[in-house]
Design an enzyme around this catalytic site. Sequence first.
Site, PDB file in Angstrom:
ATOM      1  N   GLU A   1       0.954  -1.276   0.041  1.00 25.77           N
ATOM      2  CA  GLU A   1       0.065  -0.017  -0.044  1.00 25.77           C
ATOM      3  C   GLU A   1       0.854   1.118   0.032  1.00 25.77           C
ATOM      4  O   GLU A   1       0.605   2.218  -0.577  1.00 25.77           O
ATOM      5  CB  GLU A   1      -0.898   0.136   1.190  1.00 25.77           C
ATOM      6  CG  GLU A   1      -1.822  -1.175   1.337  1.00 25.77           C
ATOM      7  CD  GLU A   1      -2.647  -1.369  -0.030  1.00 25.77           C
ATOM      8  OE1 GLU A   1      -3.066  -0.318  -0.682  1.00 25.77           O
ATOM      9  OE2 GLU A   1      -3.017  -2.499  -0.402  1.00 25.77           O
TER      10      GLU A   1
ATOM     11  N   HIS B   1       1.616   2.375  -3.435  1.00 25.10           N
ATOM     12  CA  HIS B   1       0.492   3.017  -4.031  1.00 25.10           C
ATOM     13  C   HIS B   1       0.490   4.357  -3.502  1.00 25.10           C
ATOM     14  O   HIS B   1       0.326   5.362  -4.512  1.00 25.10           O
ATOM     15  CB  HIS B   1      -0.851   2.464  -3.686  1.00 25.10           C
ATOM     16  CG  HIS B   1      -1.180   1.334  -4.346  1.00 25.10           C
ATOM     17  ND1 HIS B   1      -1.512   1.184  -5.750  1.00 25.10           N
ATOM     18  CD2 HIS B   1      -1.612   0.060  -3.902  1.00 25.10           C
ATOM     19  CE1 HIS B   1      -1.820  -0.075  -6.205  1.00 25.10           C
ATOM     20  NE2 HIS B   1      -2.068  -0.834  -5.001  1.00 25.10           N
TER      21      HIS B   1
END
Length: 704
Positions: free
Chosen positions: A501, A504
Amino acid sequence: MIKNLILMLVVVGFIFAACSKTSETPAEAPATDNPFFSEYDTPFKVPPFDIIKPEHFIPAYEKGMEQQKAEIEKLVNNPESPTFDNTIVALDRSNKLFYNVSRVFGGLSGANTNDELKAIQKEMAPRLAAHRDEINLNKKLFERIKTVYEQRDELNFTDAQVYLLENLYKRYVRSGANLNDEDQAKLKEINQKMSMLGVQFGQNLLAETNEFKLVIENEGNLAGLPESSITGAAEAAKAAELEGKWVFTTHKPSMLPFLQYSEKRDLREKLYNAYTKRGDNDNERDNKKILSDLIKLRVERANLLGYKTYADYILENRMSGNAENVYELLNRLWDAFLPVAKRERQEMQAIIDREGGGFKLASWDWWYYAEKLRKEKYQLDDTELLPYFVLNNVRDGAFWVANQLYGLTFEELKGMPLPHPDAQVFEVKEADGSHCGVLYMDFHPRTSKRGGAWCGTYRSQSRKYGEEIDPVVNLVCNFPKPIGDNPAMITLENVETLFHEFGHALDNLLSNVTYGTTFRSSDFSELPSQIMEHWSMEPTVIKHYAKHYQTGEVIPDNLIDKIEKSSLFNIGFIKVEYLAASLLDMNYHTLTEPQDLDINQFEKDYFEKIGLIPEIVSRYRSTYFNHIIGGYAAGYYSYIWSEVLDCDAFEAFKETSLFDQNTANAFRKYILEVNGTADYKSMYVNFRGREAKIEALLKKWRLN
Ligand SMILES: [Zn+2]
């Protein structure tokens, strides 16, 4: 490792669904109090979460839609002939308020929902769908876009402008701009219905996940469980007013340790069945008919737009290009990993037989015997690792990798408005000390948060109004909470999720684009996230962040060695459960005729056909496959598609050095900075000097 990502981008991209107004919808507040109606008066202009209240959303949405309509009205009635500036740029700038409220609402309804927000979500879904249709099907607007589009070869546009123009034109065509009035009316009706079904599915799933409790009253039934799991269950019981007992739930941080360690086979079965039956209990929260209706509407929609299947519609825009390419990759890997999973099954059955168990391995046994197998084969036990993986240290390790690669620094900000008291917030700075963006991180599960992990933005980077807009990024996970006085500690799988994550987040933080309208593709956008997982398991990096929570001692070499040696452990299971879900998704979305489906039968028949072994349940069964409700319909394959890219891309670092500056600069410049504004294949070739090859992935999993 596969993560439960649903980009918030997708959520605010109007995937809300819903029905009529309910009494739970809060009353409107006076307009002057509405924080969305003025510039945010906060540090870095982050959303003022402390003063945003549920009653602010509907008026802000309404005014946002009104303003956008007025801007578009002005744009289409402009007497000057259409130009890039007076049409494309004007459209890009038309949604300021609407964008702000959508981003905040999307963030809060994913990670911090309540009855009021759920009611708003239901009320707004069809209205947002109608608003989007009004813009997408605006004939005068489409004519202007088309006029500019047709001049794209004659005028002196930049590459990014041409890319935007071509994709924007395509987006309008794909939204029905070329259909006749009758078909447009049908399309609008379908969009309305789809929006409502999507919201209902998600709300049902959250309610079902919160519903089940495995309550243990007899201490003997805790046999085998680690201390952290028992303490967590005692705290959960206390919160549920069952003090003195122990509560386990179908939230993964509670369930997985139970499946892994509980010696009580019947209780493992009970808990795992509750998990796999979510949305399939023939009650008011059942998701079978909702999913069947949704898939039927998707086929109708695709047919109406001139596509044979919904997958054809979705994939023409993706890096993969078509269903054939997706199936080719999935089938090749299915054939490679299924025998691996069968070998794992055999090894575990051997343990059961040796122990005189007298039963056949079942799906709820897999974690338990896999853990035994791991101890046997690698002398490695998760509980032995846990003390070294303190959540905040792992987070700092991810920050350190970003510093080594891109020179970024992260400084925790105090006294900032937070979306939830558990959240943390950081200022991200460039190597020269200039401001890069703001990063929110929210790590622990709660009943108001949906499962999985994801990363989105409250504000994306662009220069759409002529000056720099810096990003505000939001990273959300579901990691176990700290227990007692100890810091939160996480498993290796969670470590990879955090780095994923965070990848991202970097993609959003380092974005360097001009316009707000971008075109990211899920099967490319898992490259920036998954490549970070590679660094997370590099010994140099592990040594940097893995320190014992009590002694501060760096993780010993022999444990790192065991981690490395066990990297292939259980990989047959991990890949087969993922590939099964990916294939199921494709199978739903390659239907050519709208039809009522018996969801359970469809699933069963398909898994039998592809030879899924009964000891493995697909990573998501249909009734809780949230990805294919959100933006990953005909797209769950994206993780493995991107894995071909991330393995190949990471090789570029392996060929030079772990933090090679030229390679890092190229990755930043050709991938992270331009994502969504350039063709994926060229982006990759610009970075790597050639197209990606599958060999690095095969090598990683010892398949070649
Ligand atoms: Zn992801």
